[in-house]
Design a protein around this motif. Structure first.
Motif, short mmCIF file in Angstrom:
data_model
loop_
_atom_site.label_atom_id
_atom_site.label_comp_id
_atom_site.label_asym_id
_atom_site.label_seq_id
_atom_site.Cartn_x
_atom_site.Cartn_y
_atom_site.Cartn_z
N HIS A 61 0.83 -1.20 0.00
CA HIS A 61 0.00 0.00 0.00
C HIS A 61 0.88 1.26 0.00
O HIS A 61 0.64 2.20 -0.77
CB HIS A 61 -0.87 -0.08 1.26
N ILE A 62 1.91 1.25 0.84
CA ILE A 62 2.82 2.40 0.94
C ILE A 62 3.59 2.57 -0.37
O ILE A 62 3.73 3.69 -0.89
CB ILE A 62 3.79 2.21 2.13
N VAL A 63 4.09 1.45 -0.90
CA VAL A 63 4.86 1.50 -2.15
C VAL A 63 4.01 2.04 -3.30
O VAL A 63 4.44 2.91 -4.07
CB VAL A 63 5.41 0.09 -2.48
N ALA A 64 2.79 1.54 -3.40
CA ALA A 64 1.91 1.97 -4.51
C ALA A 64 1.63 3.47 -4.42
O ALA A 64 1.62 4.18 -5.43
CB ALA A 64 0.61 1.17 -4.49
N ARG A 65 1.40 3.96 -3.21
CA ARG A 65 1.17 5.40 -3.05
C ARG A 65 2.40 6.19 -3.49
O ARG A 65 2.29 7.22 -4.16
CB ARG A 65 0.80 5.71 -1.59
N GLU A 100 15.22 3.57 -1.42
CA GLU A 100 14.71 3.51 -2.80
C GLU A 100 15.66 2.77 -3.74
O GLU A 100 16.83 3.15 -3.87
CB GLU A 100 14.47 4.93 -3.32
N ASN A 101 15.14 1.75 -4.39
CA ASN A 101 15.90 1.10 -5.45
C ASN A 101 15.81 1.93 -6.72
O ASN A 101 14.83 2.63 -6.95
CB ASN A 101 15.33 -0.29 -5.75
N SER A 102 16.85 1.85 -7.54
CA SER A 102 16.83 2.53 -8.84
C SER A 102 17.59 1.65 -9.82
O SER A 102 18.09 0.58 -9.44
CB SER A 102 17.48 3.91 -8.72
N ARG A 103 17.72 2.12 -11.04
CA ARG A 103 18.49 1.34 -12.03
C ARG A 103 19.92 1.11 -11.56
O ARG A 103 20.52 0.10 -11.88
CB ARG A 103 18.52 2.09 -13.37
N SER A 104 20.46 2.07 -10.80
CA SER A 104 21.87 1.97 -10.42
C SER A 104 22.09 1.59 -8.95
O SER A 104 23.23 1.43 -8.54
CB SER A 104 22.57 3.31 -10.70
N ILE A 105 21.02 1.44 -8.17
CA ILE A 105 21.17 1.10 -6.75
C ILE A 105 20.21 -0.04 -6.38
O ILE A 105 19.03 -0.01 -6.74
CB ILE A 105 20.88 2.33 -5.85
N HIS A 106 20.76 -1.03 -5.65
CA HIS A 106 19.90 -2.06 -5.08
C HIS A 106 20.14 -2.14 -3.57
O HIS A 106 21.28 -2.28 -3.13
CB HIS A 106 20.16 -3.43 -5.72
N ASN A 107 19.06 -2.04 -2.80
CA ASN A 107 19.13 -2.09 -1.34
C ASN A 107 18.68 -3.45 -0.82
O ASN A 107 17.73 -4.04 -1.34
CB ASN A 107 18.21 -1.03 -0.74
N PRO A 174 10.75 -0.84 -3.95
CA PRO A 174 11.20 -1.44 -5.22
C PRO A 174 10.84 -0.53 -6.40
O PRO A 174 10.05 0.40 -6.27
CB PRO A 174 10.43 -2.76 -5.29
N GLN A 175 11.45 -0.85 -7.57
CA GLN A 175 11.16 -0.07 -8.78
C GLN A 175 9.79 -0.46 -9.33
O GLN A 175 9.40 -1.64 -9.30
CB GLN A 175 12.22 -0.36 -9.84
N ARG A 176 9.11 0.52 -9.86
CA ARG A 176 7.80 0.26 -10.47
C ARG A 176 7.99 -0.49 -11.78
O ARG A 176 8.79 -0.08 -12.62
CB ARG A 176 7.09 1.60 -10.71
N PRO A 177 7.27 -1.59 -11.97
CA PRO A 177 7.45 -2.34 -13.22
C PRO A 177 6.98 -1.54 -14.44
O PRO A 177 6.06 -0.73 -14.33
CB PRO A 177 6.57 -3.58 -13.04
N GLU A 185 -3.93 2.47 -7.73
CA GLU A 185 -3.08 2.21 -6.57
C GLU A 185 -3.28 0.77 -6.06
O GLU A 185 -2.33 0.10 -5.68
CB GLU A 185 -3.43 3.22 -5.47
N GLN A 186 -4.53 0.34 -6.09
CA GLN A 186 -4.86 -1.01 -5.62
C GLN A 186 -4.20 -2.08 -6.49
O GLN A 186 -3.64 -3.06 -5.99
CB GLN A 186 -6.36 -1.18 -5.62
N GLN A 187 -4.25 -1.87 -7.81
CA GLN A 187 -3.61 -2.83 -8.73
C GLN A 187 -2.10 -2.87 -8.51
O GLN A 187 -1.49 -3.93 -8.50
CB GLN A 187 -3.89 -2.43 -10.19
N LEU A 188 -1.51 -1.68 -8.32
CA LEU A 188 -0.06 -1.59 -8.11
C LEU A 188 0.34 -2.25 -6.80
O LEU A 188 1.33 -2.98 -6.74
CB LEU A 188 0.39 -0.13 -8.11
N ALA A 189 -0.43 -2.03 -5.75
CA ALA A 189 -0.10 -2.58 -4.44
C ALA A 189 -0.04 -4.10 -4.48
O ALA A 189 0.78 -4.73 -3.81
CB ALA A 189 -1.12 -2.11 -3.40
N ALA A 190 -0.90 -4.70 -5.32
CA ALA A 190 -0.96 -6.16 -5.39
C ALA A 190 0.30 -6.76 -6.02
O ALA A 190 0.55 -7.97 -5.90
CB ALA A 190 -2.20 -6.58 -6.18
#
Lengths: 207, 96
Positions: A61-65, A100-107, A174-177, A185-190
């Motif tokens: 939920h937090i990520v999707a927002r 925050e993950n990005s193309r150049s960073i992975h946590n 994570p990065q948004r696909p 938001e609901q679809q993204l959260a899933a």
């Protein structure tokens, strides 16, 4: 019942009676705290129920927002504890920190000293998160450990390991696909998985 | 509230000591040099939670180490980092 002590007021009835010395000691301590008026059995039960209600869905939920609302994302990365109150989550006094993950960073998150995890938000951590194998290895050979989880990273991607040594509790953003433009938001959260919030999964799939 | 002794970007050394009390500095980080990433408020000291609420409240920092400096045999990228949280009384200014 002879000298059998009645735990009915302080012990959850659906749990088996403890048998190990450590478990009995824990139970005795809890009863002393309740008898001493430090907290009531009802307060304890409320905390347990709140913890049991927590799950990775809260993280989704937090990520999707954050994906949908750049201003919320900025607040979330700046001061996670305050930002998630906007969505009704309060982890205080813990310092909730989003990476925050990005193309150049992975946590990726670990607790080498014990098994710290934002449990009140995301629920129980997976068994491997608490294993000595994961805790000892992910700090010194993160790329090998991540590869075992199926995450292969090129040397241009910076790996950041976060050891939860004190008051902070971490969640990875994570990065948004790709191909999810216009999703609710609901679809993204899933799409968000528990492992992606810990950092042992990098790519989210849209099925 | 006192002012932070260290600021983001500053190089610090994590103290190399092992008190008999519970403490939250992992052995691998002791004696290492790191860079302050951010200041994280004031909290009770783990060493003092055996009495009261860990007073005096002490400033906590998130510090960042270079993996290649931390592990001599590190096989990953020179970009890789490790972050951890360290209380102010465990930090010293790093020289050089």
């Amino acid at each position: 019942m002879g000298d059998h002590h009645d735990h009915s007021k302080t012990f959850q009835p659906d749990h088996p009676e403890p048998t190990s010395d450590d478990a009995l000691l824990g139970l005795a301590l809890r009863e002393l705290l309740i008898d001493g008026g430090y907290f009531t059995a009802a307060e304890e039960q409320a905390v347990i129920e709140k913890m049991q209600g927590a799950s990775p869905e809260n993280g989704g939920h937090i990520v999707a927002r954050a994906w949908k609302d750049p201003e919320f994302k900025a607040r979330l990365l700046d001061h996670g504890s305050e930002a998630i109150k906007e969505l009704g989550f309060d982890l205080s006094p813990t310092e909730f920190t989003v990476l925050e993950n990005s193309r150049s960073i992975h946590n990726v998150v670990v607790c080498t000293l014990c098994s710290c995890y934002p449990r009140a938000l995301l629920g129980m951590s997976p068994a491997w998160y608490k294993s000595k194998n994961y805790r000892a290895r992910v700090v010194r050979e993160p790329r090998q450990v991540l590869a075992e989880f199926g995450v292969e990273l090129s040397s241009e991607v910076e790996v950041r390991v976060h050891d939860s040594t004190a008051e902070l509790r971490y969640m990875v953003l994570p990065q948004r696909p790709a191909g999810t433009e216009g999703w609710t938001e609901q679809q993204l959260a899933a799409l968000v998985t528990r492992d992606s919030l810990i950092g042992t999964q990098r790519t989210l799939t849209t099925g | 509230m006192t002012l932070p002794l260290y600021r983001p970007g500053q190089r610090v050394r994590i103290a190399d000591r092992t008190p008999a009390t519970h403490h939250r500095v992992p052995a691998y980080a002791k004696g290492q040099t790191a860079v302050v990433e951010r200041v994280c408020g004031e909290h009770g000291q783990p060493e003092n939670f055996i009495r009261g609420n860990g007073e005096p409240l002490t400033r906590l920092y998130r510090v960042r180490l270079l993996q290649r400096e931390l592990w001599p045999d590190y096989r990953g990228s020179h970009l890789d980092k490790l972050d951890l949280e360290v209380f102010e009384h465990w930090l010293e200014p790093a020289h050089g």
